[in-house]
Structures are given as C-alpha cells and as structure tokens.
Design an enzyme around this catalytic site. Structure first.
Site, short mmCIF file in Angstrom:
data_model
loop_
_atom_site.label_atom_id
_atom_site.label_comp_id
_atom_site.label_asym_id
_atom_site.label_seq_id
_atom_site.Cartn_x
_atom_site.Cartn_y
_atom_site.Cartn_z
N ARG A 1 0.82 -1.22 0.00
CA ARG A 1 0.00 0.00 0.00
C ARG A 1 0.85 1.27 0.00
O ARG A 1 0.49 2.28 -0.62
CB ARG A 1 -0.93 -0.03 1.22
N HIS B 1 0.32 4.53 -2.44
CA HIS B 1 0.07 5.89 -1.94
C HIS B 1 1.23 6.83 -2.29
O HIS B 1 1.03 8.04 -2.36
CB HIS B 1 -0.19 5.86 -0.43
N ASN C 1 -4.22 8.52 4.77
CA ASN C 1 -3.01 7.95 5.39
C ASN C 1 -3.00 7.97 6.91
O ASN C 1 -2.43 7.08 7.55
CB ASN C 1 -1.78 8.72 4.88
N HIS D 1 -6.36 -5.76 -2.51
CA HIS D 1 -7.20 -5.93 -1.31
C HIS D 1 -7.49 -7.40 -1.02
O HIS D 1 -8.35 -7.71 -0.21
CB HIS D 1 -8.49 -5.12 -1.43
C1 HEM Z 1 -9.24 1.35 -6.05
C2 HEM Z 1 -9.14 2.29 -5.15
C3 HEM Z 1 -8.69 2.04 -3.75
C4 HEM Z 1 -9.32 2.47 -2.62
C5 HEM Z 1 -10.60 3.28 -2.55
C6 HEM Z 1 -8.57 1.96 -1.51
C7 HEM Z 1 -8.86 2.21 -0.18
C8 HEM Z 1 -8.31 1.53 0.88
C9 HEM Z 1 -8.73 1.67 2.25
C10 HEM Z 1 -9.79 2.63 2.74
C11 HEM Z 1 -8.01 0.80 2.98
C12 HEM Z 1 -8.13 0.56 4.49
C13 HEM Z 1 -7.44 1.66 5.24
C14 HEM Z 1 -7.77 1.64 6.71
O1 HEM Z 1 -8.95 1.50 7.06
O2 HEM Z 1 -6.85 1.83 7.51
C15 HEM Z 1 -7.11 0.11 2.10
C16 HEM Z 1 -6.21 -0.84 2.47
C17 HEM Z 1 -5.28 -1.40 1.63
N1 HEM Z 1 -5.07 -1.04 0.31
FE1 HEM Z 1 -6.30 0.05 -0.85
N2 HEM Z 1 -7.51 1.24 -1.97
C18 HEM Z 1 -7.54 1.26 -3.33
C19 HEM Z 1 -6.59 0.71 -4.18
C20 HEM Z 1 -5.46 0.05 -3.75
C21 HEM Z 1 -4.35 -0.29 -4.60
C22 HEM Z 1 -4.22 0.08 -6.07
C23 HEM Z 1 -3.45 -0.94 -3.81
C24 HEM Z 1 -2.10 -1.50 -4.16
C25 HEM Z 1 -1.74 -1.84 -5.38
C26 HEM Z 1 -4.03 -1.04 -2.49
C27 HEM Z 1 -3.47 -1.70 -1.42
C28 HEM Z 1 -4.06 -1.79 -0.17
C29 HEM Z 1 -3.59 -2.72 0.85
C30 HEM Z 1 -2.54 -3.78 0.67
C31 HEM Z 1 -4.35 -2.45 2.00
C32 HEM Z 1 -4.20 -3.10 3.38
C33 HEM Z 1 -3.05 -2.41 4.10
C34 HEM Z 1 -2.71 -2.95 5.48
O3 HEM Z 1 -3.25 -3.94 5.95
O4 HEM Z 1 -1.84 -2.30 6.12
N3 HEM Z 1 -5.23 -0.39 -2.48
N4 HEM Z 1 -7.30 0.58 0.83
#
Ligand code: HEM
Ligand SMILES: *[C@@H]1O[C@H](CO)[C@@H](O)[C@H](O)[C@H]1NC(C)=O
Ligand SMILES: *[C@@H]1O[C@H](CO)[C@@H](O)[C@H](O)[C@H]1NC(C)=O
Ligand SMILES: *[C@@H]1O[C@H](CO)[C@@H](O)[C@H](O)[C@H]1NC(C)=O
Length: 318
Positions: free
Chosen positions: A62, A66, A94, A193
């Site tokens: 992630r 970002h 973030n 995800h």
């Molecule tokens: C399509 C649009 C996307 C949205 C709206 C989005 C939004 C989010 C949100 C809201 C979270 C949870 C954050 C939290 O509650 O703390 C999350 C987690 C995550 N996102 Fe996305 N995301 C998107 C695309 C991506 C992309 C493109 C990647 C990587 C290529 C990604 C990788 C991740 C990962 C791996 C997590 C989990 C992180 C952890 O457990 O520390 N996301 N994302």
C-alpha cells in the site's frame, strides 16, 4: 567540409538526445553497477519483516500505491513534516492507517550499509512492494528502477488524489485514469485488497446501510464495528485468506462480500462485473494483469536523471 561539420553536429546532438532519453527512463538493471547487492538486500529485509508479521506485506504494498498516486513514485510519502511543508502522512487516506515506515527505515539502513547514497527511497518502495506480494504467494515481475527522491511532499495532493473507500465506480475509473491507468489496471490493482486489513471507519456505512452485501457477512462484521466508536478496529479485506495473495478478493465480490463500498463497486451490475468475474475464476489472468499494472503504476511520473536526490534517510531530505 560543411557536410562533415553538420554530420558531427548531428551525431553529437543524437548522442545527447539518446543520453537524455536514457536518463529519463527507468530500467531493471539500473543498480547492476552502482549497487549490485541492492535487490537481494531489500528482498532479505522484506522477507524478514513479513515472516515477523504477515500483514506487513500488505502495508508495504500500500505504501508504494500511496507514494505513486501523489505526484508520482518519488518517495514523498515517506517524508516527515517540516517547517516548510506538511507531509502526506497525516492526510485523510493515510492518517492512523499507513504503516511500515519503520520497516522502510530498516531496509534503507541495510541498503545504505552495502552502498552509500546509491539507491533511492522511491525504488526501495517499488521493490519492497513486489517482494511483499511474492512473500505472500502472489506473482512476481521485474521492477523498473532509477527513480529519484522528491525534496518535498504534498498534504493536499494526498487528500485529493487517493480515492476514498466510499467512491463509486465511475470516479474510481477517473482517479486511475488521471494517473494514466486504465479501467483494466484499476480493477486488477484493486486485487491488492486480497491481503491486509481495514478499519471500521472505512466500512461502517457499508455494513449497516448498504443492500448489496451478503447479510451474514454484514452481521458478522457489525460485532467488531459498532455504529459508533471502535473506529480503528480492524477487519480483513479478504476474510477467506487475508494473508495470501490469491484471487479470493474477486471470489468474495461475486458473493457480495466486498468489505468496503469501493470494493463492491467492482461487482455491482456495472461495467466492471465481467473483469471481476474473469479474475474470480482465473487466478493466472489476475496475476499477469496485476503484475503488468504494477509496472505501469510504478512508472507514474518518476524523477530521473539529475532531478530530485538520493536521500540518505527516507524520512527527510538531504
Ligand atoms: C481502487 C481504489 C482504492 C481504494 C478506494 C482503496 C482504499 C483503501 C482503504 C480505505 C483501505 C483501508 C485503510 C484503513 O482502514 O486503515 C485500504 C487498504 C489497503 N489497500 Fe487500498 N484502496 C484502493 C486501491 C489500492 C491499490 C491500487 C493498492 C495497491 C496496489 C491497495 C493496497 C491496499 C492494501 C494492501 C491495504 C491493506 C493495508 C494494510 O493492511 O496495512 N489499495 N485501501
Ligand atoms: C543485472 O543483474 C541481475 C541480477 O544480478 C542479472 O540477472 C542481470 O543479468 C544483470 N544484467 C546486466 C545487463 O548486467
Ligand atoms: C491525525 O490523527 C490524529 C490522531 O487521531 C489526530 O489528532 C490528528 O488531528 C489527525 N491529523 C489530521 C491532519 O487530520
Ligand atoms: C445509515 O443511514 C442513516 C439514514 O441515512 C443514517 O442516519 C445513519 O447514520 C447511517 N448509519 C451508518 C452506520 O452509517
């Protein structure tokens, strides 16, 4: 005589042009001469961090996303606030959410100990993202290298350019399109995800107020995510296999078990449904599209040549 001079002039121009082009492009062999141990050093550190805590693989992936979505893959996400700018770490997408900064510091200091000031923080994020996916059982790809580090960061661009979990399909498509990524790329990259966790605040409205959600799934999430309070309480983005980089993210979506509103947008009777369905039954196709899209995302507006710098500490400019 005259044609000879103009030939040398053209040749010189051509050489400058080619050198200019080469320096503006990334390459997989960028560190072969300047830091031949860079990739193995990053790989070992990522493996150690993921063995210690599997979720760290998701957090590192992630961080690269970002970083790239805010003025390009330039390591800006890693900068702490200074007196001249507010960094990106406390921007809405973030704050209290991004993690892995300490792991990046460890990787950076290990890389610095094999090669002084040769490998950028931006490249470390790109390689760590790939190694994290591989460590959790996902696909591999060759990482393009040669990015340099930004000397500033943008709190406002982080707020504006990273999509929120309440985003609908059409604005999700636009947010990726603005970065040169196609709808296909967006749907494939969202497969990230399939690992990691989200906070209650990121999915509360969905599990109480949305109808395109399996009722057993919604109920099971509510106990850990009350209508108010417990904002930071975590649930897995892929409840079936949260620590394996597989295609369960898409299998869940076709059962209306996407955790966040933005996730379920990829299977909600709209134009994304067919690609989601394909990935849910064809993991190999998901893997190859994901890998290709990661390379594209990693190519968003890098600083190259003599732009930017190679930071010695990823948290601050030199
Ligand atoms: C399509 C649009 C996307 C949205 C709206 C989005 C939004 C989010 C949100 C809201 C979270 C949870 C954050 C939290 O509650 O703390 C999350 C987690 C995550 N996102 Fe996305 N995301 C998107 C695309 C991506 C992309 C493109 C990647 C990587 C290529 C990604 C990788 C991740 C990962 C791996 C997590 C989990 C992180 C952890 O457990 O520390 N996301 N994302
Ligand atoms: C660069 O290094 C990698 C890894 O050590 C090696 O596989 C590759 O053949 C090298 N390429 C060049 C052009 O030297
Ligand atoms: C970030 O989160 C902290 C702790 O919850 C909060 O005090 C701070 O106001 C937040 N920062 C911004 C810029 O929203
Ligand atoms: C659900 O929707 C109602 C009516 O719009 C609203 O009052 C309530 O705050 C929402 N609940 C959650 C958890 O978002």
């Amino acid at each position: 005589m005259a044609s000879n001079t103009s030939f040398s002039f053209s040749a010189a121009f051509l050489i400058f042009f080619i050198v200019g082009l080469a320096s503006a492009q990334l390459s997989t062999t960028f560190y072969n001469a300047s830091c031949p141990k860079a990739l193995e050093t990053i790989h070992a550190a990522v493996s150690a961090a993921v063995s210690k805590e599997r979720r760290m693989g998701a957090s590192l992936l992630r961080l690269h996303f970002h970083d790239c979505f805010v003025n390009g893959c330039d390591g800006s996400i890693l900068l702490d606030d200074t007196s001249s700018f507010t960094g990106e770490k406390t921007a809405g997408p973030n704050n209290n959410s991004l993690r892995g900064f300490d792991v990046v510091d460890t990787i950076k200091s290990q890389v610095e100990s094999v090669c002084k000031q040769a490998v950028s923080c931006a490249d470390i994020l790109a390689v760590a993202a790939r190694d994290a996916v591989v460590a959790l059982g996902g696909p591999s790809w060759s990482v393009q290298l040669g990015r340099r580090d930004a000397t500033t960061a943008s709190f406002s661009a982080a707020n504006n350019d990273i999509p929120s979990p309440t985003t609908d399909l059409s604005p999700l498509i636009s947010a990726f399109s603005k970065k040169g990524l196609s709808t296909t790329d967006m749907i494939a990259l969202s497969g990230a995800h399939t690992i990691g966790q989200a906070r209650c605040t990121s999915f509360r409205t969905r599990v109480y107020n949305e109808t395109n959600i399996a009722s057993s799934f919604a109920t099971s999430l509510q106990s850990n995510c009350p209508t108010s309070g417990s904002d930071d309480s975590l649930s897995p983005l892929d409840a079936v296999s949260p620590y394996v980089f597989d295609n369960y993210y898409y299998k869940n979506l076709i059962r209306n078990k996407g955790l966040m509103h933005s996730d379920q947008q990829l299977y909600n009777g709209g134009s994304a449904d067919s690609q989601t369905t394909t990935y849910s039954s064809d993991a190999a196709k998901f893997y190859s599209d994901f890998a290709a899209a990661m390379v594209k995302m990693g190519g968003i507006s890098p600083l190259t040549g003599s732009n930017g710098e190679i930071r010695t500490n990823c948290r601050k400019t030199n």
